[in-house]
Design a protein around this motif. Structure first.
Motif, short mmCIF file in Angstrom:
data_model
loop_
_atom_site.label_atom_id
_atom_site.label_comp_id
_atom_site.label_asym_id
_atom_site.label_seq_id
_atom_site.Cartn_x
_atom_site.Cartn_y
_atom_site.Cartn_z
N PHE A 47 8.76 -2.80 -8.03
CA PHE A 47 9.50 -3.84 -7.30
C PHE A 47 10.69 -3.28 -6.53
O PHE A 47 11.57 -4.02 -6.10
N VAL A 110 3.38 -7.83 -11.81
CA VAL A 110 2.19 -7.18 -11.23
C VAL A 110 2.65 -6.15 -10.20
O VAL A 110 3.23 -6.50 -9.17
N ARG A 117 -1.86 2.43 -4.15
CA ARG A 117 -2.12 1.11 -3.57
C ARG A 117 -3.46 1.05 -2.84
O ARG A 117 -4.00 2.06 -2.42
N ARG A 118 -3.97 -0.15 -2.76
CA ARG A 118 -5.21 -0.49 -2.04
C ARG A 118 -6.43 0.31 -2.50
O ARG A 118 -7.27 0.71 -1.72
N GLU A 147 4.86 -12.09 -2.39
CA GLU A 147 4.26 -12.32 -1.08
C GLU A 147 3.20 -13.41 -1.22
O GLU A 147 2.42 -13.39 -2.17
N TYR A 151 -2.39 -13.79 -3.60
CA TYR A 151 -3.08 -14.40 -4.73
C TYR A 151 -4.13 -15.46 -4.42
O TYR A 151 -4.87 -15.87 -5.31
C1 COA Z 1 0.77 -6.26 -4.18
C2 COA Z 1 0.21 -5.08 -4.95
C3 COA Z 1 0.31 -5.37 -6.43
C4 COA Z 1 -1.24 -4.89 -4.53
O1 COA Z 1 -1.80 -3.83 -5.29
P1 COA Z 1 -3.10 -3.03 -4.79
O2 COA Z 1 -3.63 -2.27 -5.94
O3 COA Z 1 -2.76 -2.28 -3.56
O4 COA Z 1 -4.10 -4.21 -4.44
P2 COA Z 1 -5.71 -4.09 -4.43
O5 COA Z 1 -6.11 -2.77 -3.84
O6 COA Z 1 -6.27 -4.40 -5.76
O7 COA Z 1 -6.06 -5.23 -3.43
C5 COA Z 1 -6.76 -6.38 -3.82
C6 COA Z 1 -6.89 -7.24 -2.60
O8 COA Z 1 -5.62 -7.74 -2.24
C7 COA Z 1 -5.29 -7.37 -0.89
N1 COA Z 1 -3.86 -7.11 -0.90
C8 COA Z 1 -3.21 -6.28 -1.71
N2 COA Z 1 -1.89 -6.33 -1.47
C9 COA Z 1 -1.73 -7.22 -0.49
C10 COA Z 1 -0.59 -7.69 0.21
N3 COA Z 1 0.63 -7.26 -0.08
N4 COA Z 1 -0.79 -8.61 1.19
C11 COA Z 1 -2.04 -9.04 1.48
N5 COA Z 1 -3.14 -8.63 0.85
C12 COA Z 1 -2.98 -7.71 -0.12
C13 COA Z 1 -6.13 -6.17 -0.62
O9 COA Z 1 -6.33 -6.01 0.76
C14 COA Z 1 -7.40 -6.50 -1.38
O10 COA Z 1 -8.12 -7.45 -0.64
P3 COA Z 1 -9.71 -7.61 -0.81
O11 COA Z 1 -10.05 -7.39 -2.25
O12 COA Z 1 -9.95 -9.00 -0.37
O13 COA Z 1 -10.28 -6.54 0.05
C15 COA Z 1 1.00 -3.78 -4.64
O14 COA Z 1 1.00 -3.57 -3.27
C16 COA Z 1 2.44 -3.82 -5.09
O15 COA Z 1 2.74 -3.38 -6.19
N6 COA Z 1 3.37 -4.34 -4.25
C17 COA Z 1 4.79 -4.38 -4.61
C18 COA Z 1 5.08 -5.31 -5.78
C19 COA Z 1 4.56 -6.70 -5.55
O16 COA Z 1 4.78 -7.30 -4.52
N7 COA Z 1 3.85 -7.22 -6.55
C20 COA Z 1 3.34 -8.58 -6.54
C21 COA Z 1 4.24 -9.37 -7.42
S1 COA Z 1 4.01 -11.09 -7.33
#
Ligand code: COA
Length: 430
Positions: A47, A110, A117-118, A147, A151
């Protein structure tokens, strides 16, 4: 809940899926200080938060005994003991229309390391949380989100919106009722027990509010070690004429170095049990000397204060999605709440993850109680799990979603049935 949420093994499907990428999905033993510290530091880093001291981490650990912490580990990185992805969850109670509660799986923390990532780690974690909640027999899952783009794909919909109010106090002369309540400053220690009891006392009045576990309340009071804002917090309580607590406010003041008559007051929490306490506390913050702007955070969409000041436009409103819900068990979730009108409607719900998928007959009697069953009747309305989550608390109108093309069919009856006389609202982040 038959199974203990702390001892249920980690979700085997996500575990297997990650194993193919040489990653390990596992639970964190919060009784192990080192394991917890590594998880907590990974979560903070995810975060973009500051590095926490050992003392702060140890204090956080003292709160997490009732939470289920999950991580993903990559044995090939320089710090293999630190997870590259985190999530945490715990059972909570969320208020639903009718002054009732539904049990929910609250998901938080999360994160996925920017280095990983991704690659589907968040998907593996989220799907694991949902399958775990389903296995535990919890009808819904809940989140507040960084964001709003993340979800929906997991079947969550924004069910309670919130508003930040920015009020120009010079234009906002008090025109509301004159309160008989008595406002006075209190210390954190003085408010800690009684304030929490008040939060619990008013919780069932508003759909969307949730029961607190320790950290959620103590965080509001600035009790977390290392909380930079803590020393700025001011607390006031409002008592009725009998001397009983009917409300409290938590706020902080920030000076404008260019003009000492232009402090900004951030109203962080305002909890009231009566209209009188509501008027007293709002008037108190709006009439504070040297303050030109009040910014009130996470307020309900139907905040009455706009009608209690001389100039409606002195209150600027910024709305945001806040509480996201995901229905995991359609009959249990719908039967948990009370409906505003009797009738029968057939809902077709599509759900790529399967939990809410089906055609459901929702029959509501004169008392507002629902009976839900699988049906082969043709559906009146069609939606995905996302829209079902959004309309669940009555905070989002089925008519709006129909106009938006998100819900199809005739939603007239649904509109009357799902309506809530009290706007859905969650007043905290979790
Ligand atoms: C948001 C976060 C948890 C995503 O993790 P990640 O492992 O990169 O996500 P995944 O690879 O599993 O992606 C799953 C899906 O979500 C989408 N996605 C992931 N992050 C996204 C974002 N920030 N905005 C839009 N879509 C996103 C991916 O494109 C993927 O889509 P698909 O399955 O339909 O192709 C990560 O970027 C993160 O830690 N961000 C900073 C902390 C945060 O914001 N956490 C959420 C707290 S509420």
């Amino acid at each position: 809940m038959g199974t203990d949420h702390l001892t249920l093994p980690v979700d085997p499907t996500s575990r297997e899926r990650l194993r193919t990428d040489n990653l390990r999905l596992d639970l964190v033993d919060t009784a192990d200080p080192d394991a917890y510290a590594a998880w907590a530091r990974a979560e903070s880093r995810g975060f973009h938060s500051s590095v926490e001291t050992d003392e702060a981490i140890e204090q956080r650990r003292s709160y997490v005994g009732g939470r289920r912490l999950t991580g993903v580990w990559d044995g090939t990185v320089a710090e293999p003991f630190a997870p590259v992805a985190t999530s945490e969850a715990w059972p909570t109670e969320i208020t639903v229309p009718g002054r009732r509660s539904v049990s929910a799986w609250a998901i938080s923390g999360v994160t996925v390391a920017p280095t990983h990532r991704r690659h589907g780690l968040a998907r593996a974690l989220l799907e694991a949380e949902l399958r775990t909640a389903h296995e535990l027999g919890l009808p819904i899952a809940a989140l507040t989100v960084s964001e709003s783009t993340i979800y929906g794909r997991f079947g969550f919909g924004p069910a309670a919106l919130a508003r930040d109010l920015t009020i120009d106090t010079r234009r906002a002369a008090w025109t509301g009722p004159v309160s008989t309540g008595r406002v006075h400053f209190v210390s954190t220690d003085q408010l800690r027990d009684e304030g929490l009891a008040l939060v619990e006392r008013v919780r069932l009045a508003t759909p969307g509010q949730m029961s607190y576990d320790g950290i959620l309340w103590d965080r509001q009071l600035g009790l977390m070690v290392g909380d930079e804002d803590a020393k700025k917090l001011r607390l006031v309580r409002c008592d009725d004429s009998a001397g009983d607590l009917q409300g409290f406010a938590v706020f902080k003041l920030t000076e404008n170095p260019a003009d000492f008559t232009q402090y900004r007051l951030d109203l962080l929490h305002l909890v009231t049990a009566t209209d009188d306490a509501y008027a007293a506390l709002w008037r108190f913050v709006l009439e504070m000397d040297l303050v030109s702007e009040v910014v009130a955070h996470l307020r309900p969409v139907d905040e009455p204060v706009r009608w209690m000041v001389s100039d409606f436009r002195s209150v600027k409103v910024a709305e945001l999605d806040h509480l996201w819900l995901r229905v995991l068990d359609v009959p249990a979730a719908l039967q948990a709440r009370t409906f505003a009108a009797p009738g029968r409607v057939v809902l077709e719900v599509t759900d790529p993850l399967g939990f809410a998928e089906g055609t459901w007959s929702l029959e509501v009697d004169e008392s507002g109680a629902a009976a839900v069953s699988v049906t082969e009747d043709p559906p009146d309305v069609r939606m995905t799990a996302q829209e079902l989550g959004a309309i669940y608390l009555g905070g989002v109108s089925p008519a709006t979603l129909t106009a938006a093309g998100r819900l199809t069919g005739d939603a007239t009856r649904l509109e009357a049935m799902f309506r809530s006389p009290v706007a859905a609202w969650l007043s905290i982040w979790f």
